[in-house]
Write a protein that holds these residues in place. Structure first.
Motif, PDB file in Angstrom:
ATOM      1  N   PHE A  74      34.823  48.758 -21.648  1.00 22.63           N
ATOM      2  CA  PHE A  74      33.671  48.385 -22.473  1.00 22.63           C
ATOM      3  C   PHE A  74      32.840  47.282 -21.822  1.00 22.63           C
ATOM      4  CE2 PHE A  74      36.752  50.109 -25.509  1.00 22.63           C
ATOM      5  CZ  PHE A  74      35.976  51.069 -26.130  1.00 22.63           C
ATOM      6  N   ALA A  75      33.490  46.432 -21.026  1.00 29.46           N
ATOM      7  CA  ALA A  75      32.779  45.311 -20.400  1.00 29.46           C
ATOM      8  C   ALA A  75      31.762  45.778 -19.361  1.00 29.46           C
ATOM      9  CB  ALA A  75      33.777  44.349 -19.760  1.00 29.46           C
ATOM     10  N   ALA A  76      31.941  46.987 -18.850  1.00 26.57           N
ATOM     11  CA  ALA A  76      31.026  47.499 -17.819  1.00 26.57           C
ATOM     12  C   ALA A  76      29.805  48.191 -18.419  1.00 26.57           C
ATOM     13  CB  ALA A  76      31.770  48.472 -16.908  1.00 26.57           C
ATOM     14  N   LEU A  77      29.732  48.254 -19.737  1.00 24.15           N
ATOM     15  CA  LEU A  77      28.663  48.990 -20.394  1.00 24.15           C
ATOM     16  C   LEU A  77      27.510  48.080 -20.774  1.00 24.15           C
ATOM     17  CD1 LEU A  77      30.817  51.197 -22.792  1.00 24.15           C
ATOM     18  CD2 LEU A  77      30.239  51.584 -20.388  1.00 24.15           C
ATOM     19  N   GLY A  78      26.345  48.660 -20.875  1.00 25.78           N
ATOM     20  CA  GLY A  78      25.193  47.934 -21.382  1.00 25.78           C
ATOM     21  C   GLY A  78      24.617  46.945 -20.393  1.00 25.78           C
ATOM     22  N   LYS A  79      23.725  46.111 -20.902  1.00 24.23           N
ATOM     23  CA  LYS A  79      22.964  45.182 -20.087  1.00 24.23           C
ATOM     24  C   LYS A  79      23.830  44.070 -19.509  1.00 24.23           C
ATOM     25  CE  LYS A  79      18.880  42.168 -20.316  1.00 24.23           C
ATOM     26  NZ  LYS A  79      17.772  41.675 -21.173  1.00 24.23           N
ATOM     27  N   ALA A  80      23.486  43.620 -18.319  1.00 28.20           N
ATOM     28  CA  ALA A  80      24.201  42.522 -17.657  1.00 28.20           C
ATOM     29  C   ALA A  80      24.159  41.278 -18.533  1.00 28.20           C
ATOM     30  CB  ALA A  80      23.583  42.230 -16.295  1.00 28.20           C
ATOM     31  N   GLY A  81      25.274  40.549 -18.548  1.00 31.03           N
ATOM     32  CA  GLY A  81      25.342  39.280 -19.256  1.00 31.03           C
ATOM     33  C   GLY A  81      25.632  39.388 -20.730  1.00 31.03           C
ATOM     34  N   GLU A  82      25.918  40.600 -21.239  1.00 37.11           N
ATOM     35  CA  GLU A  82      26.069  40.749 -22.684  1.00 37.11           C
ATOM     36  C   GLU A  82      27.463  41.166 -23.139  1.00 37.11           C
ATOM     37  OE1 GLU A  82      23.041  43.199 -24.361  1.00 37.11           O
ATOM     38  OE2 GLU A  82      21.420  41.797 -23.839  1.00 37.11           O
ATOM     39  N   ALA A  94      35.887  51.197 -10.266  1.00 38.34           N
ATOM     40  CA  ALA A  94      35.243  51.554 -11.527  1.00 38.34           C
ATOM     41  C   ALA A  94      34.267  52.684 -11.253  1.00 38.34           C
ATOM     42  CB  ALA A  94      34.514  50.351 -12.115  1.00 38.34           C
ATOM     43  N   VAL A  95      34.267  53.690 -12.113  1.00 41.06           N
ATOM     44  CA  VAL A  95      33.282  54.767 -12.052  1.00 41.06           C
ATOM     45  C   VAL A  95      32.441  54.685 -13.308  1.00 41.06           C
ATOM     46  CG1 VAL A  95      32.899  57.255 -12.001  1.00 41.06           C
ATOM     47  CG2 VAL A  95      34.779  56.256 -10.684  1.00 41.06           C
ATOM     48  N   VAL A  96      31.133  54.540 -13.146  1.00 45.82           N
ATOM     49  CA  VAL A  96      30.244  54.450 -14.302  1.00 45.82           C
ATOM     50  C   VAL A  96      29.250  55.601 -14.276  1.00 45.82           C
ATOM     51  CG1 VAL A  96      30.467  51.940 -14.398  1.00 45.82           C
ATOM     52  CG2 VAL A  96      28.566  52.945 -13.139  1.00 45.82           C
ATOM     53  N   SER A  97      28.812  55.993 -15.472  1.00 50.36           N
ATOM     54  CA  SER A  97      27.792  57.031 -15.590  1.00 50.36           C
ATOM     55  C   SER A  97      26.741  56.574 -16.591  1.00 50.36           C
ATOM     56  CB  SER A  97      28.409  58.371 -15.998  1.00 50.36           C
ATOM     57  OG  SER A  97      29.164  58.232 -17.190  1.00 50.36           O
ATOM     58  N   PHE A  98      25.744  57.416 -16.820  1.00 54.86           N
ATOM     59  CA  PHE A  98      24.524  56.938 -17.470  1.00 54.86           C
ATOM     60  C   PHE A  98      23.985  57.960 -18.471  1.00 54.86           C
ATOM     61  CE2 PHE A  98      25.093  55.685 -13.117  1.00 54.86           C
ATOM     62  CZ  PHE A  98      25.085  54.296 -13.195  1.00 54.86           C
ATOM     63  N   PHE A 110      18.890  51.552  -8.295  1.00 53.58           N
ATOM     64  CA  PHE A 110      19.775  50.935  -9.286  1.00 53.58           C
ATOM     65  C   PHE A 110      20.285  49.617  -8.699  1.00 53.58           C
ATOM     66  CE2 PHE A 110      22.566  53.492  -6.638  1.00 53.58           C
ATOM     67  CZ  PHE A 110      23.718  52.738  -6.493  1.00 53.58           C
ATOM     68  N   ALA A 111      20.906  48.814  -9.541  1.00 49.68           N
ATOM     69  CA  ALA A 111      21.422  47.520  -9.092  1.00 49.68           C
ATOM     70  C   ALA A 111      22.749  47.231  -9.770  1.00 49.68           C
ATOM     71  CB  ALA A 111      20.421  46.403  -9.397  1.00 49.68           C
ATOM     72  N   VAL A 112      23.637  46.556  -9.039  1.00 50.50           N
ATOM     73  CA  VAL A 112      24.974  46.217  -9.527  1.00 50.50           C
ATOM     74  C   VAL A 112      25.059  44.704  -9.739  1.00 50.50           C
ATOM     75  CG1 VAL A 112      27.448  46.349  -9.069  1.00 50.50           C
ATOM     76  CG2 VAL A 112      25.934  48.176  -8.249  1.00 50.50           C
ATOM     77  N   PHE A 113      25.656  44.323 -10.866  1.00 52.39           N
ATOM     78  CA  PHE A 113      25.764  42.913 -11.239  1.00 52.39           C
ATOM     79  C   PHE A 113      27.222  42.457 -11.230  1.00 52.39           C
ATOM     80  CE2 PHE A 113      21.721  44.240 -12.775  1.00 52.39           C
ATOM     81  CZ  PHE A 113      20.915  43.113 -12.865  1.00 52.39           C
ATOM     82  N   LEU A 234      33.059  43.295 -12.337  1.00 49.69           N
ATOM     83  CA  LEU A 234      31.910  44.137 -12.666  1.00 49.69           C
ATOM     84  C   LEU A 234      31.312  43.719 -14.001  1.00 49.69           C
ATOM     85  CD1 LEU A 234      30.034  46.547 -12.234  1.00 49.69           C
ATOM     86  CD2 LEU A 234      31.826  48.007 -13.218  1.00 49.69           C
ATOM     87  N   ASP A 235      30.033  43.384 -13.961  1.00 54.14           N
ATOM     88  CA  ASP A 235      29.310  43.025 -15.171  1.00 54.14           C
ATOM     89  C   ASP A 235      28.521  44.223 -15.689  1.00 54.14           C
ATOM     90  OD1 ASP A 235      27.775  41.954 -17.171  1.00 54.14           O
ATOM     91  OD2 ASP A 235      26.856  40.387 -15.958  1.00 54.14           O
ATOM     92  N   ALA A 236      27.712  44.838 -14.836  1.00 57.66           N
ATOM     93  CA  ALA A 236      26.849  45.921 -15.297  1.00 57.66           C
ATOM     94  C   ALA A 236      26.251  46.664 -14.110  1.00 57.66           C
ATOM     95  CB  ALA A 236      25.737  45.371 -16.183  1.00 57.66           C
TER      96      ALA A 236
END
Length: 330
Positions: A74-82, A94-98, A110-113, A234-236
């Motif tokens: 869940f921490a990897a989801l949504g906007k950075a810093g939230e 980590a594998v993320v999708s959109f 795209f950008a990684v935080f 990983l933040d976002a």
């Protein structure tokens, strides 16, 4: 006192060596020529909405420390810093999708935080992309930091020595990636990127554990870090060019589908009080599964389904409340 001064001088010379001799790429956030992107930039159209995490050990050569405990998918989801961060540990991934695929547009796509608290305390990760969730292609990462002497668990790395490595910039500033660099790669379609994979860099200089850049150089980043927050944090992942710019950005926690790559079962969690029906469609939009929702947790057996991408829709009557995606593997 003499020994203390010698250590301070040694540290200063080491930092200066890293920062001056090997600098050739974009500098830290806020400096002229930096490519760092602020999390609040209007160029971001969407954020990762699904994630699958595989954690490595806190210390790859000593399993007794166990796995890092900071964060989950869940921490990897949504906007950075939230939503906090998830720590991957040594060699973790980590594998993320959109909501919709990323495509190759002008400049960064795209950008990684990460969550570094300093411009030079940088925990790094490789970045790979995939169209189908099976074939991944890695961005050509370069580390020109010296690779003969370990920098230690609290060592510093110059951003100017790094290229195509996530974690190059401090918290709240994303490291950009341009799919144009992968235009000659086979096995992916840079106009249809469905998945981004992050793999923690193990900054050990020991040949048994070291990870190397595209030029065969060992990548030197803080190591060992036998802590609950070990490895890349990983933040976002923010999307700049998406195939559906009109996609409504839903609350990242309004629905979760996991694992996002599965062979047998997929779990659906949704706290949406108005939800009364769950529907799964294939990539062509054909309805594969449908049932009424009597509670917030649903497990679906997909073991007999064809390999490919599926969409899970949460509905209230004819209204769609949330949408997530998963990949049915062979």
């Amino acid at each position: 006192y003499f020994i203390c001064m010698v250590k301070k001088v040694f540290l200063f010379l080491s930092i200066t060596f890293c920062f001056t001799v090997y600098g050739q790429f974009a500098p830290q956030a806020g400096m002229p020529g930096s490519t760092a992107i602020d999390k609040d930039s209007s160029i971001f159209k969407s954020w990762a909405n699904s994630a699958s995490i595989t954690k490595g050990f806190q210390q790859i050569n000593d399993a007794s420390f166990g796995l890092p405990t900071v964060g989950d998918q869940f921490a990897a989801l949504g906007k950075a810093g939230e939503n906090g961060v998830v720590s991957l540990g040594d060699g973790g991934s980590a594998v993320v999708s959109f909501y919709a695929p990323i495509f190759n547009g002008p400049g960064a796509d795209f950008a990684v935080f990460e969550n570094s608290f300093l411009d030079s305390f940088l925990e790094l990760a490789f970045v790979e992309v995939s169209t189908d969730g099976k074939r991944y292609v890695r961005f050509p990462a370069v580390s020109n930091t010296q690779d003969t002497m370990p920098i230690g668990g609290f060592g510093l790395v110059a951003p100017t020595a790094l290229n195509n490595l996530a974690g190059k910039y401090r918290a709240n500033y994303g490291t950009p990636f341009d799919l144009e660099e992968l235009k000659d790669s086979s096995g992916i379609d840079i106009s249809n990127i469905q998945f981004v994979r992050l793999i923690d860099v193990v900054g050990s200089m020991n040949d048994s554990f070291a990870t190397k850049d595209v030029n065969g150089h060992k990548i030197n980043d803080p190591w060992p870090t036998p802590f609950p927050s070990s490895g890349f944090d990983l933040d976002a992942v923010g999307v700049i060019h998406t195939l559906a710019n009109d996609v409504k950005t839903l609350d990242a926690l309004s629905m979760e589908v996991f694992p996002t790559i599965t062979q047998h079962f997929v779990n659906v969690i949704s706290p949406l009080v108005d939800a009364n029906r769950i529907v799964v469609t294939n990539a062509l939009g054909q309805e594969i599964f449908s049932q009424n929702m009597n509670n917030v947790n649903t497990t679906i057996d997909v073991s007999g389904w064809e390999t490919g991408i599926y969409w899970v829709l949460i509905k209230s009557g004819n209204s769609q409340l949330a949408c997530r995606r998963f990949y049915k593997a062979e």
